[in-house]
Design a protein around this motif. Structure first.
Motif, PDB file in Angstrom:
ATOM      1  N   ALA A  46       0.790   0.549   8.936  1.00  0.00           N
ATOM      2  CA  ALA A  46      -0.147   0.610   7.816  1.00  0.00           C
ATOM      3  C   ALA A  46      -0.862  -0.712   7.574  1.00  0.00           C
ATOM      4  O   ALA A  46      -2.061  -0.749   7.304  1.00  0.00           O
ATOM      5  CB  ALA A  46       0.600   1.040   6.554  1.00  0.00           C
ATOM      6  N   GLU A  47      -0.122  -1.840   7.710  1.00  0.00           N
ATOM      7  CA  GLU A  47      -0.718  -3.125   7.398  1.00  0.00           C
ATOM      8  C   GLU A  47      -1.756  -3.560   8.425  1.00  0.00           C
ATOM      9  O   GLU A  47      -2.504  -4.498   8.203  1.00  0.00           O
ATOM     10  CB  GLU A  47       0.376  -4.197   7.280  1.00  0.00           C
ATOM     11  CG  GLU A  47       1.212  -4.397   8.539  1.00  0.00           C
ATOM     12  CD  GLU A  47       2.427  -3.485   8.579  1.00  0.00           C
ATOM     13  OE1 GLU A  47       3.337  -3.763   9.367  1.00  0.00           O
ATOM     14  OE2 GLU A  47       2.451  -2.495   7.822  1.00  0.00           O
ATOM     15  N   SER A  50      -7.349  -0.848   7.839  1.00  0.00           N
ATOM     16  CA  SER A  50      -8.058  -1.055   6.576  1.00  0.00           C
ATOM     17  C   SER A  50      -7.686   0.004   5.552  1.00  0.00           C
ATOM     18  O   SER A  50      -8.210   0.001   4.436  1.00  0.00           O
ATOM     19  CB  SER A  50      -9.575  -1.026   6.826  1.00  0.00           C
ATOM     20  OG  SER A  50      -9.947   0.222   7.401  1.00  0.00           O
ATOM     21  N   HIS A  52      -5.776   1.802   2.699  1.00  0.00           N
ATOM     22  CA  HIS A  52      -4.947   1.410   1.564  1.00  0.00           C
ATOM     23  C   HIS A  52      -4.485   2.699   0.895  1.00  0.00           C
ATOM     24  O   HIS A  52      -5.177   3.281   0.066  1.00  0.00           O
ATOM     25  CB  HIS A  52      -5.734   0.529   0.588  1.00  0.00           C
ATOM     26  CG  HIS A  52      -6.247  -0.736   1.213  1.00  0.00           C
ATOM     27  ND1 HIS A  52      -5.428  -1.784   1.566  1.00  0.00           N
ATOM     28  CD2 HIS A  52      -7.507  -1.099   1.569  1.00  0.00           C
ATOM     29  CE1 HIS A  52      -6.155  -2.749   2.107  1.00  0.00           C
ATOM     30  NE2 HIS A  52      -7.417  -2.356   2.117  1.00  0.00           N
ATOM     31  N   ASN A  54      -1.725   4.837  -1.249  1.00  0.00           N
ATOM     32  CA  ASN A  54      -0.680   4.718  -2.257  1.00  0.00           C
ATOM     33  C   ASN A  54       0.302   5.876  -2.104  1.00  0.00           C
ATOM     34  O   ASN A  54       0.143   6.940  -2.708  1.00  0.00           O
ATOM     35  CB  ASN A  54      -1.306   4.714  -3.660  1.00  0.00           C
ATOM     36  CG  ASN A  54      -0.303   4.284  -4.718  1.00  0.00           C
ATOM     37  OD1 ASN A  54       0.903   4.395  -4.524  1.00  0.00           O
ATOM     38  ND2 ASN A  54      -0.810   3.779  -5.836  1.00  0.00           N
ATOM     39  N   LYS A  72       3.978   4.900   7.882  1.00  0.00           N
ATOM     40  CA  LYS A  72       4.566   3.939   6.953  1.00  0.00           C
ATOM     41  C   LYS A  72       5.854   4.563   6.413  1.00  0.00           C
ATOM     42  O   LYS A  72       5.848   5.689   5.922  1.00  0.00           O
ATOM     43  CB  LYS A  72       3.610   3.633   5.789  1.00  0.00           C
ATOM     44  CG  LYS A  72       4.252   2.763   4.699  1.00  0.00           C
ATOM     45  CD  LYS A  72       3.336   2.640   3.490  1.00  0.00           C
ATOM     46  CE  LYS A  72       4.046   1.929   2.335  1.00  0.00           C
ATOM     47  NZ  LYS A  72       3.192   1.877   1.126  1.00  0.00           N
ATOM     48  N   THR A 277      -5.088  10.905  -0.174  1.00  0.00           N
ATOM     49  CA  THR A 277      -4.313  10.170   0.835  1.00  0.00           C
ATOM     50  C   THR A 277      -4.284  10.933   2.153  1.00  0.00           C
ATOM     51  O   THR A 277      -4.485  10.364   3.228  1.00  0.00           O
ATOM     52  CB  THR A 277      -2.881   9.918   0.334  1.00  0.00           C
ATOM     53  OG1 THR A 277      -2.929   9.140  -0.866  1.00  0.00           O
ATOM     54  CG2 THR A 277      -2.058   9.169   1.374  1.00  0.00           C
TER      55      THR A 277
END
Length: 396
Positions: A46-47, A50, A52, A54, A72, A277
């Motif tokens: 995930a990191e 780009s 993001h 939740n 993740k 998501t």
């Protein structure tokens, strides 16, 4: 962009054939291959993106090969709410008769949470009960189905857990058929992806989870029910699968979409907004990966020597296509493994080898290499005919 079998693996068949023929399989056969594992080759964390998102955990994979594209916390055990009902539906579809009549017990009618609004003593076909299970996410339908298939809920839950082990979902524990919060009731994003990938191979399951709404006239009154998966109304590309929500699990969603023959499955657990998501995950997959055909069925790849056959070599072809979603600059390696020889007779479509696909040195998938025709064993007549032919040529 999106807007808004089990049977032996090919490797097991090859090893079986090799043992039977007393021949060694040639180069690069790895004993650790398990066909239904989710492959982690080139997994994007995930990191590194780009995105993001939740959510406590998520995972995106290619439905055909099981290749994980981004994840993740995919191995974290979490409650999964009504995504539990994917397994409930699998058992009902595999073990039940869709035309059989399900009678609603007091226990089923009195369960809390999301409901199909069933009444005690009401009867309905298993098929319609499955629509009530998967569209409005009826907890009452889950209990009624469990009692109908398992005899009682507890036996059915045992069946759910056995099936999870069979599929390979080793970090999943079911305590009920509906997904209401209960100690010890959990899964992981990875396991839920495995279970969903399995379920999508059942045509009736795909049909039901892709239904936006339906009118059920059977029962004590007519019901017009709607699918809780709002993504079905956003794009025709999205065609499943199941929502879920409880206070402990948060918002959960398993979604699937198909575009240009490329099917993705996304799993989101404990999200703030499970719909957006999931949509971001699916869009990421379609925007960053391109489906490429690497192996064509019936293409010739090798020839295997045949001992004692009327023909000296068996031509082998790919038994199926291989197409993979790939990012640019990913390094693909293809290994071709065949028997050093085989004994006659050889039969058409007999497995004599395998094509293996690797990405970044990690095994992704395979296709069998099979004989293109029958090769019978050489007979005494064949040997006699050969001798006569040699003699006649010698005389000439």
């Amino acid at each position: 962009m999106l807007f808004a079998k089990t049977s032996l693996s090919w490797r097991d068949r090859i090893m079986f054939e090799s043992s039977k023929k007393n021949a060694l399989v040639s180069f690069l056969i790895y004993a650790s291959f398990i066909i239904f594992n989710l492959s982690r080759a080139g997994v994007v964390q995930a990191e590194e993106t780009s995105l993001h998102l939740n959510a406590r955990a998520y995972l995106l994979l290619d439905a055909t090969t099981g290749r994980v594209l981004i994840e993740k916390n995919s191995q974290l055990r979490l409650p999964m709410a009504s995504t539990t009902k994917i397994m409930t539906a699998i058992l009902a579809l595999e073990r039940g008769d869709l035309s059989s009549k399900v009678t609603v017990s007091r226990r089923a009618a009195s369960v809390g949470g999301s409901s199909f609004h069933l009444m005690v003593g009401e009867t309905m076909s298993l098929e319609n009960m499955l629509y009530g299970l998967l569209l409005p996410s009826g907890n009452d339908a889950a209990i009624a189905i469990a009692e109908h298939i398992g005899g009682d809920v507890e036996t059915f839950v045992e069946m759910m857990n056995r099936k999870a082990r069979e599929i390979g979902a080793e970090n999943t524990s079911f305590k009920n058929p509906h997904g209401l919060d209960e100690p010890g009731h959990y899964t992981t994003a990875r396991d839920l992806a495995l279970i969903t990938r399995y379920a999508l191979n059942i045509p009736k399951f795909r049909e039901i989870v892709g239904t936006k709404d339906i009118v059920i006239t059977e029962g004590k009154y007519t019901r017009h029910i709607y699918n809780t998966n709002r993504l079905l109304r956003i794009s025709e590309t999205i065609d499943g699968v199941k929502t879920g929500y409880t206070g402990k699990a948060g918002r959960c969603l398993v979604a699937t979409a198909q575009k240009n023959g490329f099917r993705l499955i996304s799993v989101v657990l404990g999200a703030q907004d499970h719909f957006s998501t999931s949509l971001k995950l699916l869009n990421y997959g379609f925007e960053n990966y391109e489906l490429k055909k690497l192996v064509s069925k019936d293409s010739v790849y090798a020839a295997v020597p045949v001992r004692g056959g009327i023909v000296k070599k068996a031509v082998v072809v790919a038994g199926e296509d291989i197409a993979l979603p790939l990012r640019k600059k990913e390094k693909i390696r293809m290994n071709i493994s065949v028997f050093p020889f085989t004994e006659a007779p050889v039969y058409k479509n007999q497995v004599l080898g395998e094509i293996q696909i690797y990405i970044d040195s990690t095994f992704i998938c395979s296709a069998p290499l099979v004989s293109i025709y029958d090769i019978r064993k050489k007979s005494l007549f064949d040997n006699f005919y050969k001798m006569i032919k040699i003699w006649m040529l010698g005389e000439g």
